[in-house]
Design an enzyme around this catalytic site. Sequence first.
Site, PDB file in Angstrom:
ATOM      1  N   HIS A  92     -10.193   1.132   0.110  1.00  0.00           N
ATOM      2  CA  HIS A  92      -9.738   2.468   0.524  1.00  0.00           C
ATOM      3  C   HIS A  92     -10.914   3.443   0.573  1.00  0.00           C
ATOM      4  O   HIS A  92     -11.015   4.253   1.496  1.00  0.00           O
ATOM      5  CB  HIS A  92      -8.686   3.023  -0.440  1.00  0.00           C
ATOM      6  CG  HIS A  92      -7.277   2.714  -0.048  1.00  0.00           C
ATOM      7  ND1 HIS A  92      -6.725   3.107   1.154  1.00  0.00           N
ATOM      8  CD2 HIS A  92      -6.298   2.060  -0.711  1.00  0.00           C
ATOM      9  CE1 HIS A  92      -5.470   2.700   1.203  1.00  0.00           C
ATOM     10  NE2 HIS A  92      -5.182   2.047   0.094  1.00  0.00           N
ATOM     11  N   HIS A 105      -8.687  -3.624  -3.553  1.00  0.00           N
ATOM     12  CA  HIS A 105      -7.854  -2.830  -2.637  1.00  0.00           C
ATOM     13  C   HIS A 105      -8.295  -1.362  -2.667  1.00  0.00           C
ATOM     14  O   HIS A 105      -8.436  -0.730  -1.618  1.00  0.00           O
ATOM     15  CB  HIS A 105      -6.379  -2.983  -3.060  1.00  0.00           C
ATOM     16  CG  HIS A 105      -5.413  -2.273  -2.191  1.00  0.00           C
ATOM     17  ND1 HIS A 105      -4.546  -2.948  -1.354  1.00  0.00           N
ATOM     18  CD2 HIS A 105      -5.131  -0.957  -2.028  1.00  0.00           C
ATOM     19  CE1 HIS A 105      -3.787  -2.063  -0.717  1.00  0.00           C
ATOM     20  NE2 HIS A 105      -4.121  -0.852  -1.119  1.00  0.00           N
ATOM     21  N   GLU A 106      -8.529  -0.829  -3.865  1.00  0.00           N
ATOM     22  CA  GLU A 106      -8.918   0.587  -3.981  1.00  0.00           C
ATOM     23  C   GLU A 106     -10.354   0.818  -3.505  1.00  0.00           C
ATOM     24  O   GLU A 106     -10.634   1.831  -2.860  1.00  0.00           O
ATOM     25  CB  GLU A 106      -8.720   1.087  -5.411  1.00  0.00           C
ATOM     26  CG  GLU A 106      -7.281   1.023  -5.889  1.00  0.00           C
ATOM     27  CD  GLU A 106      -6.252   1.543  -4.891  1.00  0.00           C
ATOM     28  OE1 GLU A 106      -6.474   2.598  -4.270  1.00  0.00           O
ATOM     29  OE2 GLU A 106      -5.210   0.883  -4.730  1.00  0.00           O
ATOM     30  N   CYS A 123       0.857  -1.180   0.000  1.00  0.00           N
ATOM     31  CA  CYS A 123       0.000   0.000   0.000  1.00  0.00           C
ATOM     32  C   CYS A 123       0.894   1.231   0.000  1.00  0.00           C
ATOM     33  O   CYS A 123       1.872   1.292   0.754  1.00  0.00           O
ATOM     34  CB  CYS A 123      -0.908  -0.003   1.229  1.00  0.00           C
ATOM     35  SG  CYS A 123      -2.064   1.398   1.264  1.00  0.00           S
TER      36      CYS A 123
END
Length: 186
Positions: free
Chosen positions: A153, A149-150, A107
């Site tokens: 976020h 993953h995004e 990250c």
Amino acid sequence: MAAGIPSPMQAAGIVQEGDPVLLTAARPFVLPAEAEEASRVVEELKAAADRVAALHDFAKGMGIAAPQIGIGRAAALVQPPEGEPLTLLNPVVVEESAEMDEQFEGCLSFFGVRGLVPRPLMLRVAYETADGQRCVSAFERGLARLVAHEVDHLAGKLYRARMRPGVEPISVAEYRGTGAAWEYDG
């Protein structure tokens, strides 16, 4: 890093772990009414991605979400290992495969470690274009991992929250996968 000296990612404008914006759900855009604002955020994401890409070779691809540049809006940019970047505005996972795998992820907001993260091998994600058009795309394997993953976020979730209990991130020095693509069977 020594006290007072920013990490390379921090110097490139990436918000680092500990900043509350990383743990706060991003605010969706109202599209197309906020198309100009969405486009401005996407341009800032592209500029940040260019700065980061100048610092490291991302053989697995790379993503960056607006909270990582201090903007609490639901926009992310995903750069696959090959091909054009994907722009995701207001992305939501609408389907995921039951089949999972575990791979190491990094990250930009805590770049010195890698964590073994279970993720679905396929995601279907709904998102919008700046003009308000709704799109749904399917992503598989490594690209599904980058997109997930995004999207995490944008929900205020870091990959450490997805790691199995008792599994801890390892230092980049211990990690042996830098510069190599993720591996999948078949």
